[in-house]
Design an enzyme around this catalytic site. Structure first.
Site, mmCIF file in Angstrom:
data_model
loop_
_atom_site.group_PDB
_atom_site.id
_atom_site.type_symbol
_atom_site.label_atom_id
_atom_site.label_comp_id
_atom_site.label_asym_id
_atom_site.label_seq_id
_atom_site.Cartn_x
_atom_site.Cartn_y
_atom_site.Cartn_z
ATOM 1 N N HIS A 1 66.129 -180.837 22.120
ATOM 2 C CA HIS A 1 65.531 -179.501 22.178
ATOM 3 C C HIS A 1 64.098 -179.623 22.691
ATOM 4 O O HIS A 1 63.417 -180.612 22.425
ATOM 5 C CB HIS A 1 65.537 -178.888 20.764
ATOM 6 C CG HIS A 1 65.149 -177.443 20.784
ATOM 7 N ND1 HIS A 1 63.833 -177.041 20.820
ATOM 8 C CD2 HIS A 1 65.895 -176.311 20.809
ATOM 9 C CE1 HIS A 1 63.794 -175.713 20.861
ATOM 10 N NE2 HIS A 1 65.036 -175.248 20.852
ATOM 11 N N GLU B 1 67.621 -174.344 28.661
ATOM 12 C CA GLU B 1 66.577 -173.600 27.954
ATOM 13 C C GLU B 1 65.248 -173.779 28.680
ATOM 14 O O GLU B 1 64.516 -174.744 28.421
ATOM 15 C CB GLU B 1 66.446 -174.127 26.520
ATOM 16 C CG GLU B 1 67.685 -173.926 25.690
ATOM 17 C CD GLU B 1 67.353 -173.725 24.216
ATOM 18 O OE1 GLU B 1 67.706 -172.684 23.685
ATOM 19 O OE2 GLU B 1 66.704 -174.602 23.624
HETATM 20 P P1 PGA Z 1 64.457 -168.433 20.984
HETATM 21 O O1 PGA Z 1 64.766 -169.970 20.768
HETATM 22 O O2 PGA Z 1 65.774 -167.721 21.106
HETATM 23 O O3 PGA Z 1 63.682 -168.028 19.768
HETATM 24 O O4 PGA Z 1 63.645 -168.332 22.248
HETATM 25 C C1 PGA Z 1 65.822 -170.596 21.424
HETATM 26 C C2 PGA Z 1 65.728 -172.072 21.144
HETATM 27 O O5 PGA Z 1 64.603 -172.568 20.970
HETATM 28 O O6 PGA Z 1 66.747 -172.761 21.069
#
Ligand code: PGA
Length: 277
Positions: free
Chosen positions: A110, A182
């Site tokens: 992550h 992401e």
């Molecule tokens: P968020 O986080 O939906 O709060 O932007 C997603 C993540 O960090 O996996």
């Protein structure tokens, strides 16, 4: 006509069916008690749909109690992190072998792990390996920063992070891996407070296609069509459908909005509705 019908049936049966996946990443929020109350409420309202898998990723401490509370048909569990060695003198760490049987998935790499805890390819790759050898499906997160995006490096970063995380993964194991795109600049975590933006569905489509292209290059076409690719970054009840409808996207990794039951339930429903179309 018969011939034509047969052809259609064959091509449909060869199409990989990718079940939609909605993962709620609670990050470092909710005490054990709060987690339990929250799951109790969610369980009453989240519908079980055969085409949608719902995964909760509570804090490590809450995994065990929550696991006793849920029905696996309704929810599966994910660890937010794991350590790559199976056991030993590693104070404070939790290994994949300790999580074995408790979780179906683990989030690996992550952006908060990469940027706050300085995890690099080698460590992330070892975590992917540790998850796989313990029957846990890794959700490998990749994504570029705002600066990398501005410098036109998005594709290269995705390429490096994929290659870095997947080195040593065999093609058989690849069927267990989920990739989450992401973009760091789209996360709602406040680290990019000034730069926060949302990608367009087209941005996400381009990223998903770059990811599948890379997987095709590494593991062949079948693997690239079978792998589930998620989008994550400030998703909520209002924008979920637009990302779920993106070609090549199979679900969402939801952070902030997964802590709000109405938002989360509505996101799960959007995944079902998109699949219905
Ligand atoms: P968020 O986080 O939906 O709060 O932007 C997603 C993540 O960090 O996996």
């Amino acid at each position: 006509m018969e011939k034509y019908g047969k052809l259609v049936i064959e091509s449909i049966s060869e199409m990989p069916s990718r079940k939609k996946l909605i993962v709620g990443n609670w990050k470092m929020n909710l005490t054990i008690h709060e987690a339990s109350v929250y799951v109790h409420h969610l369980a009453q309202k989240v519908q079980v749909h055969r085409d949608v898998e719902v995964v909760l990723a509570p804090t490590m401490l809450a995994l065990q109690p929550v696991s006793l509370q849920i029905e696996r048909r309704q929810f599966k569990l994910a660890a937010q992190n794991l350590y790559w060695r199976d056991h030993g003198a590693y104070t404070g760490e939790v290994s994949a072998s300790q999580l074995r049987g408790l979780v179906d998935y683990a989030i690996v790499g992550h952006s908060e792990r990469r940027h706050i805890f300085h995890e690099h390819h080698k460590e992330i790759r070892s975590k992917v390996q540790a998850a796989l050898r313990n029957n846990i499906k890794p959700i490998l997160c990749i994504g570029e920063t705002a600066h990398e995006r501005a410098s036109g490096e998005t594709k290269d970063v995705l390429h490096d992070q994929l290659l870095g995380g997947l080195a040593n993964v065999t093609s058989d194991e690849m069927s267990e891996v989920v990739v989450a795109y992401e973009p760091v600049w789209a996360l709602s975590n406040g680290a990019n407070f000034h730069d926060h933006k949302m990608p367009t569905p087209d941005d996400v489509k381009r990223a998903a296609s770059a990811i599948r292209g890379q997987i095709k290059h590494l593991y062949g076409e079948k693997a690239s069509e079978a792998v589930r690719v998620l989008y994550g970054g400030s998703t909520n009840a209002s924008n979920a459908s637009s990302f779920l409808a993106v070609d090549g996207i199979d679900g969402l990794l939801v952070g902030g909005a997964s802590l709000n039951q109405h938002e989360f339930i509505s996101i799960v429903e959007s995944a079902h509705e998109v699949d219905d179309k």
